[in-house]
Enzyme design. Structure first.
Site, PDB file in Angstrom:
ATOM      1  N   ASP A   1       1.034   2.386   3.904  1.00 25.59           N
ATOM      2  CA  ASP A   1       0.131   3.470   3.482  1.00 25.59           C
ATOM      3  C   ASP A   1       0.900   4.788   3.391  1.00 25.59           C
ATOM      4  O   ASP A   1       0.481   5.823   3.927  1.00 25.59           O
ATOM      5  CB  ASP A   1      -1.078   3.601   4.412  1.00 25.59           C
ATOM      6  CG  ASP A   1      -2.160   4.521   3.831  1.00 25.59           C
ATOM      7  OD1 ASP A   1      -2.048   4.911   2.653  1.00 25.59           O
ATOM      8  OD2 ASP A   1      -3.106   4.865   4.569  1.00 25.59           O
TER       9      ASP A   1
ATOM     10  N   PHE B   1      -5.126  14.289   4.688  1.00 27.67           N
ATOM     11  CA  PHE B   1      -4.804  13.118   5.501  1.00 27.67           C
ATOM     12  C   PHE B   1      -3.529  12.460   4.968  1.00 27.67           C
ATOM     13  O   PHE B   1      -3.307  12.410   3.765  1.00 27.67           O
ATOM     14  CB  PHE B   1      -5.942  12.095   5.432  1.00 27.67           C
ATOM     15  CG  PHE B   1      -7.246  12.561   6.030  1.00 27.67           C
ATOM     16  CD1 PHE B   1      -7.504  12.368   7.377  1.00 27.67           C
ATOM     17  CD2 PHE B   1      -8.214  13.174   5.244  1.00 27.67           C
ATOM     18  CE1 PHE B   1      -8.709  12.775   7.935  1.00 27.67           C
ATOM     19  CE2 PHE B   1      -9.426  13.577   5.787  1.00 27.67           C
ATOM     20  CZ  PHE B   1      -9.675  13.384   7.138  1.00 27.67           C
TER      21      PHE B   1
ATOM     22  N   HIS C   1       1.331   5.249  -2.024  1.00 28.03           N
ATOM     23  CA  HIS C   1       0.821   6.291  -2.923  1.00 28.03           C
ATOM     24  C   HIS C   1       2.008   6.984  -3.589  1.00 28.03           C
ATOM     25  O   HIS C   1       2.784   7.666  -2.922  1.00 28.03           O
ATOM     26  CB  HIS C   1      -0.019   7.307  -2.152  1.00 28.03           C
ATOM     27  CG  HIS C   1      -1.251   6.711  -1.547  1.00 28.03           C
ATOM     28  ND1 HIS C   1      -2.440   6.599  -2.245  1.00 28.03           N
ATOM     29  CD2 HIS C   1      -1.473   6.178  -0.326  1.00 28.03           C
ATOM     30  CE1 HIS C   1      -3.345   6.020  -1.461  1.00 28.03           C
ATOM     31  NE2 HIS C   1      -2.776   5.751  -0.307  1.00 28.03           N
ATOM     32  N   LEU C   2       2.145   6.791  -4.894  1.00 28.62           N
ATOM     33  CA  LEU C   2       3.235   7.402  -5.646  1.00 28.62           C
ATOM     34  C   LEU C   2       2.782   8.645  -6.408  1.00 28.62           C
ATOM     35  O   LEU C   2       3.595   9.316  -7.045  1.00 28.62           O
ATOM     36  CB  LEU C   2       3.858   6.381  -6.600  1.00 28.62           C
ATOM     37  CG  LEU C   2       4.499   5.167  -5.915  1.00 28.62           C
ATOM     38  CD1 LEU C   2       5.078   4.211  -6.944  1.00 28.62           C
ATOM     39  CD2 LEU C   2       5.573   5.588  -4.918  1.00 28.62           C
ATOM     40  N   ARG C   3       1.480   8.926  -6.386  1.00 22.89           N
ATOM     41  CA  ARG C   3       0.889  10.188  -6.863  1.00 22.89           C
ATOM     42  C   ARG C   3       0.938  10.421  -8.369  1.00 22.89           C
ATOM     43  O   ARG C   3       0.253  11.306  -8.857  1.00 22.89           O
ATOM     44  CB  ARG C   3       1.532  11.385  -6.158  1.00 22.89           C
ATOM     45  CG  ARG C   3       1.504  11.342  -4.637  1.00 22.89           C
ATOM     46  CD  ARG C   3       0.106  11.246  -4.072  1.00 22.89           C
ATOM     47  NE  ARG C   3       0.073  11.472  -2.625  1.00 22.89           N
ATOM     48  CZ  ARG C   3      -0.926  11.092  -1.839  1.00 22.89           C
ATOM     49  NH1 ARG C   3      -1.980  10.471  -2.358  1.00 22.89           N
ATOM     50  NH2 ARG C   3      -0.896  11.330  -0.547  1.00 22.89           N
TER      51      ARG C   3
ATOM     52  N   HIS D   1       2.737  14.389   1.145  1.00 20.15           N
ATOM     53  CA  HIS D   1       2.134  15.678   0.816  1.00 20.15           C
ATOM     54  C   HIS D   1       3.200  16.764   0.948  1.00 20.15           C
ATOM     55  O   HIS D   1       4.108  16.655   1.779  1.00 20.15           O
ATOM     56  CB  HIS D   1       0.973  16.002   1.760  1.00 20.15           C
ATOM     57  CG  HIS D   1      -0.181  15.069   1.640  1.00 20.15           C
ATOM     58  ND1 HIS D   1      -1.056  15.081   0.573  1.00 20.15           N
ATOM     59  CD2 HIS D   1      -0.620  14.076   2.460  1.00 20.15           C
ATOM     60  CE1 HIS D   1      -1.978  14.136   0.739  1.00 20.15           C
ATOM     61  NE2 HIS D   1      -1.726  13.517   1.873  1.00 20.15           N
TER      62      HIS D   1
ATOM     63  N   HIS E   1       0.844  -1.208   0.000  1.00 18.14           N
ATOM     64  CA  HIS E   1       0.000   0.000   0.000  1.00 18.14           C
ATOM     65  C   HIS E   1       0.873   1.250   0.000  1.00 18.14           C
ATOM     66  O   HIS E   1       1.348   1.695   1.038  1.00 18.14           O
ATOM     67  CB  HIS E   1      -0.905  -0.009   1.231  1.00 18.14           C
ATOM     68  CG  HIS E   1      -1.968   1.046   1.210  1.00 18.14           C
ATOM     69  ND1 HIS E   1      -3.177   0.882   1.832  1.00 18.14           N
ATOM     70  CD2 HIS E   1      -2.020   2.289   0.664  1.00 18.14           C
ATOM     71  CE1 HIS E   1      -3.913   1.962   1.661  1.00 18.14           C
ATOM     72  NE2 HIS E   1      -3.221   2.841   0.959  1.00 18.14           N
TER      73      HIS E   1
ATOM     74  N   ASN F   1      -5.527   5.989  -6.831  1.00 23.75           N
ATOM     75  CA  ASN F   1      -6.232   7.268  -6.663  1.00 23.75           C
ATOM     76  C   ASN F   1      -5.331   8.446  -7.054  1.00 23.75           C
ATOM     77  O   ASN F   1      -4.972   9.301  -6.256  1.00 23.75           O
ATOM     78  CB  ASN F   1      -6.771   7.429  -5.242  1.00 23.75           C
ATOM     79  CG  ASN F   1      -5.721   7.297  -4.163  1.00 23.75           C
ATOM     80  OD1 ASN F   1      -4.694   6.652  -4.358  1.00 23.75           O
ATOM     81  ND2 ASN F   1      -5.973   7.903  -3.016  1.00 23.75           N
TER      82      ASN F   1
ATOM     83  N   HIS G   1     -10.367  -0.376   1.058  1.00 27.90           N
ATOM     84  CA  HIS G   1     -10.445   0.735   2.010  1.00 27.90           C
ATOM     85  C   HIS G   1     -11.881   0.770   2.503  1.00 27.90           C
ATOM     86  O   HIS G   1     -12.803   0.976   1.726  1.00 27.90           O
ATOM     87  CB  HIS G   1     -10.066   2.030   1.293  1.00 27.90           C
ATOM     88  CG  HIS G   1     -10.302   3.282   2.079  1.00 27.90           C
ATOM     89  ND1 HIS G   1      -9.269   4.115   2.454  1.00 27.90           N
ATOM     90  CD2 HIS G   1     -11.437   3.871   2.534  1.00 27.90           C
ATOM     91  CE1 HIS G   1      -9.758   5.143   3.116  1.00 27.90           C
ATOM     92  NE2 HIS G   1     -11.069   5.028   3.169  1.00 27.90           N
TER      93      HIS G   1
END
Length: 434
Positions: free
Chosen positions: A305, A323, A63-65, A309, A61, A95, A180
């Site tokens: 996760d 978040f 997030h590489l954006r 940011h 899990h 996402n 999720h």
């Protein structure tokens, strides 16, 4: 590609639950030999004395954006962060902007990952078109393009009938789900866990039942359809109980993040938006239940996760800040602090939950195991050296992290991916190793 000879290490065999002193010869991207007294003068030597050597860590899990949010993270910075954190493979969540709901975007990600050439990036495809929860994506085309799992991460699928049909349809393509769980009718507008902290801050709460109710529904749907499902970032005691009960009826797995094992809702008072995550940090009682779930094996996978940011976003007011915590390169020592130092599990069990079990769930038969002929994805960890977290040194663009200056043991020392050394002694290998 040069051969690599790892000498005098303590080798972790998570599939057998044992440690063994041995050498490992890596050649042509594969594990060529495992045993004592291996010699090869043409191989690049790695002295692994007092180090643990095991199959590469797999993060289920991340997030590489990319695409669309490259100012927060991208495949290049995320790959470097993963390699530095000891991860040889990651599953990238869909996402993004636009979401990964069509084969063209999947192929783009895989081509970019190959071009960067540091780690294995396995894209998860969207369960629903645009992550909007209204219609199923084309799972067959996504699988053909290269997705390894399906997820609407960041949102729970609210429509029970749609998910029921998705569970049935995805089985034709042998695609598992990473879920999720969040009932948006219960969580909408919420920022922190229900309880005294929400009251003190005057913030709207995200109640536990928002996760628990949707998880209960989806466990029943999976039971009735036979779908392969995995529940990500558990945060409540009841979720562990639900999982424990249903595991007696069917195969089902879940993971937990390092921040849910180390921080509680009261840490929001100290760290503010740096500790604002979804699901929110819960109570000490919930945390104890999560750790017990890990100890029992009810929670069989660990996943970070990683949610990076930029500082300007996290420095907004608590209500406006996004978040998420950036943790990809410190996840292993964080887990060591939460689980090994407290005597909840040992290093072999940690390796099982960070490598062997994720590989089994994803169907990666040549990963998560150190045997001759298997992929030479290898993580070497220094279990005895203590270092402080320096967020400013992160390879990740995300510096949003409440663990600044924490003193941690168990740092990855070397990362080998496909037989190539990509991280050595804590730094990315920019040129040829050796």
């Amino acid at each position: 590609m040069k051969k690599i000879l790892i000498k005098k290490g303590t080798v972790v065999f998570p599939q057998r639950g044992v440690l063994q002193d041995a050498d490992i010869l890596v050649e042509d991207g594969l594990v060529a030999r495992v045993g004592k007294g291996i010699e090869d003068t043409q191989a690049c030597p790695v002295n692994a004395s007092n180090l643990l050597v095991g199959p590469g860590f797999i993060n289920l899990h991340v997030h590489l954006r990319e695409p669309g949010r490259e100012t927060e993270e991208n495949l290049w910075t995320g790959s470097r962060a993963a390699a530095r954190g000891g991860f040889t493979s990651v599953v990238s969540m869909p996402n993004t902007h636009p979401p990964i709901d069509n084969p063209l975007l999947v192929r783009y990600l895989l081509l970019r990952a190959k071009e960067i050439g540091l780690i294995n990036i396995f894209p998860a495809g969207a369960i629903t078109v645009g992550l909007e929860g209204k219609e199923m994506a084309e799972y067959g085309l996504l699988k053909e393009a290269g997705v390894i799992a399906l997820s609407d991460d960041g949102r729970g699928v609210q429509d029970a009938r749609l998910l029921y049909l998705a569970f049935q349809y995805a089985q034709y393509f042998n695609l598992p789900f990473i879920l999720h769980e969040e009932d948006e009718g219960l969580s909408r507008g919420g920022e922190v866990s229900e309880g005294k902290v929400a009251a003190l801050l005057g913030k709207r709460a995200i109640p536990r039942v928002a996760e628990e109710s949707l998880m209960a529904r989806d466990l029943v749907l999976a039971f009735r359809t036979g779908a392969r499902v995995h529940f990500t970032h558990l945060s409540t005691a009841l979720q562990v109980e639900l999982l424990r009960w249903f595991q007696k009826k069917m195969p089902v797995s879940a993971d937990v993040t390092p921040h849910h094992l180390l921080l509680t809702e009261e840490d929001v008072l100290q760290w503010g938006s740096e500790a604002k995550v979804k699901p929110p940090l819960r109570s000490l009682e919930d945390q104890k239940a999560l750790k017990e779930g890990v100890k029992e094996g009810v929670i069989s996978i660990l996943a970070s996760d990683h949610a990076p940011h930029p500082p300007e976003d996290k420095s907004l007011s608590f209500s406006e800040a996004p978040f998420g915590i950036s943790n990809l390169e410190i996840a292993v020592p964080l887990y060591a602090k939460a689980l090994i130092e407290e005597g909840i599990i040992n290093w072999v069990e940690l390796w099982e939950k960070l490598s062997y079990n994720p590989a089994l769930f994803l169907g990666l038969n040549n990963k998560g195991i150190l045997e001759e002929g298997k992929d030479a994805d290898i993580t070497i960890v220094d279990p005895g050296t203590r270092k402080k977290v320096k967020v400013s040194d992160f390879e990740s663009r995300g510096k949003n992290c409440p663990f600044e200056n924490w003193s941690l043991l168990g740092w990855p020392a070397y990362t080998i991916v496909g037989g190539r050394m990509v991280m050595a002694e804590g730094s990315i290998v920019e040129d040829e190793f050796c």
